[in-house]
Motif scaffolding. Structure first.
Motif, mmCIF file in Angstrom:
data_model
loop_
_atom_site.group_PDB
_atom_site.id
_atom_site.type_symbol
_atom_site.label_atom_id
_atom_site.label_comp_id
_atom_site.label_asym_id
_atom_site.label_seq_id
_atom_site.Cartn_x
_atom_site.Cartn_y
_atom_site.Cartn_z
ATOM 1 N N SER A 183 6.268 -2.283 -7.532
ATOM 2 C CA SER A 183 5.918 -1.604 -6.326
ATOM 3 C C SER A 183 6.450 -0.270 -6.240
ATOM 4 O O SER A 183 7.123 0.311 -5.109
ATOM 5 N N SER A 240 4.407 2.267 -6.064
ATOM 6 C CA SER A 240 3.682 2.800 -5.341
ATOM 7 C C SER A 240 3.982 2.825 -3.633
ATOM 8 O O SER A 240 3.908 3.742 -2.918
ATOM 9 N N GLU A 247 -2.078 3.099 1.592
ATOM 10 C CA GLU A 247 -2.585 2.670 0.191
ATOM 11 C C GLU A 247 -4.089 1.837 0.439
ATOM 12 O O GLU A 247 -4.980 2.036 -0.360
HETATM 13 MG MG MG Z 1 1.477 -0.754 -6.277
#
Ligand code: MG
Ligand code: ADP
Length: 386
Positions: A127, A129, A161
């Motif tokens: 993760s 992001s 996201e």
């Molecule tokens: Mg991600």
């Protein structure tokens, strides 16, 4: 680079406007237990890892935003009034998405410069992001003195996201990156979005993450297939059983077993995984609270077996990593993340860690030809201003 070196770099890249500035961090995460339960309104229990993105930021007197990615050595520039998806610099969209969501709250922003660097492996299911979104949300709201609580910020980062980047992730990643705390795991109820910190502080154990480095090529199509199988299971149970059944969260193991003969085999197996996995998460919470790491380890192995055999989202390489852990009699091991590659998470006694890492690297290479990457972590801190 330490923080002073980063500020020196920032000073070389951007002109100093003598306006509000700050430095911020947000971590990646590993899910300890509770896999493929989030979209079934169930429970997950991640912890933040000691790998993070660090971001420096300063306001500008105009309406420009400039982002510098130190790791990619790339600079981008946009106008606050016309943020649009950037096909060329994909990484910039995670940041723009957050700015866009803050503006959607009706908050008026002024321009700013951002520079950031991170050590979370990218695209490995840890993760990076979410860390990038959360650290951006923290930086931008702090520079503008916008008051927003931890949950709201995590949800905002998730919307970034979903809406701007276009990835339909759940709430787990942004929650743990924003709300995680040192020496604590986080139990999240994906139905109510409530969360609870769970103590994870046994000096004798550490978490070891093994990256299979297998390309997760199948993951998207299989993910959608599993979601649809879960929907079919819910439809089936809702028709058969009294009471409200809106998700597999509302079904218990007894009910799943009762209809085993009537259910298509794949639907039975998917339901069995999700329902038993939810129970394992709640049992894991109790085990950690009782400092019963052995019990927690057993639940991790059981979770892997269920993911591999019932949910069928593991792969040869992840199974090899978990089998190697079992052979080494490590306390617990399971695949973590959506599957078909990515990482395993292992619960290892501290005095066995070096031996375990050597064994994994050597044997995994022998069996697959791939060099595994291994990271050791305690439950780390969540997002914070430095
Ligand atoms: Mg991600
Ligand atoms: P994961 O979240 O599992 O690491 P994703 O594909 O969801 O994988 O997100 C990875 C993307 O996030 C990268 O391709 C990049 O665009 C962005 N990103 C993450 N960390 C950094 C970083 N340190 N510098 C620039 N971009 C980053």
């Amino acid at each position: 680079m330490n923080i002073q070196e980063l500020w020196d770099k920032f000073g070389k890249i951007f002109r100093d406007f003598d306006l509000e500035s700050g430095a911020y961090k947000a971590p990646g995460r590993v899910n300890l237990i509770g896999e493929h339960t989030d979209y079934n309104d169930g429970f997950v229990m991640p912890m933040a890892i000691e790998k993070e993105i660090t971001m420096l930021a300063q306001l500008r007197p105009d309406r420009k935003v400039k982002f510098y990615s130190l790791d990619y050595d790339q600079m981008v520039e946009y106008d606050l009034d016309s943020l649009e998806y950037d096909e060329e610099n994909i990484w910039a969209n995670y940041i723009m998405g957050v700015i866009d969501e803050i503006q959607k709250l009706g908050k008026s922003l002024q321009g700013f410069n951002l520079m950031f660097t991170g050590n979370i492996p990218q695209g490995s299911g840890l993760s990076s992001s979410a860390a990038l979104e959360v650290v951006t949300a923290l930086a931008v709201t702090d520079l503008h003195k916008i008051k927003i609580d931890g949950i709201e910020m995590a949800l905002l980062a998730q919307r970034a996201e979903n809406n701007f980047v276009g990835v339909q992730c759940g709430i787990m990643d942004q929650y743990i990156s924003r709300l995680g705390q040192k020496d604590q795991a986080l139990l999240i109820d994906c139905r109510t979005n409530d969360y609870q910190l769970v103590p994870f502080k046994d000096e004798n154990y550490q978490i070891v993450i093994c990256n299979s480095r297998v390309d997760r090529g199948l993951v998207d199509s299989k993910y959608n297939e599993r979601r649809s199988e879960c929907d079919q299971a819910v439809e089936f149970f809702a028709e058969k059983e009294a009471g409200e059944i809106n998700a597999l969260r509302d079904v218990d193991l007894e009910t799943v077993e009762k209809y085993k003969a009537e259910l298509a085999e794949n639907i039975y197996k998917r339901a069995h995984h999700v329902v038993s996995e939810n129970a394992r998460v709640l049992e894991s919470k109790k085990a950690l609270e009782a400092d019963d790491l052995q019990k927690f380890g057993d639940l991790m192995y059981a979770s892997h077996k269920s993911l591999s055999e019932d949910y069928e989202v593991s792969c040869k390489e992840l199974d090899i990593l978990v089998n190697l852990a079992a052979e080494a009699e490590i306390e617990g091991a399971r695949m973590t993340g959506a599957g078909f590659g990515g990482c395993t998470v292992n619960l290892v006694k501290k005095d066995q860690i070096d031996q375990f890492i050597d064994l994994i690297k050597k044997n995994y290479k022998e069996k697959t030809g791939i060099d595994a990457e291994v990271y050791v972590s305690n439950p780390g801190e969540g997002a914070r201003k430095l």
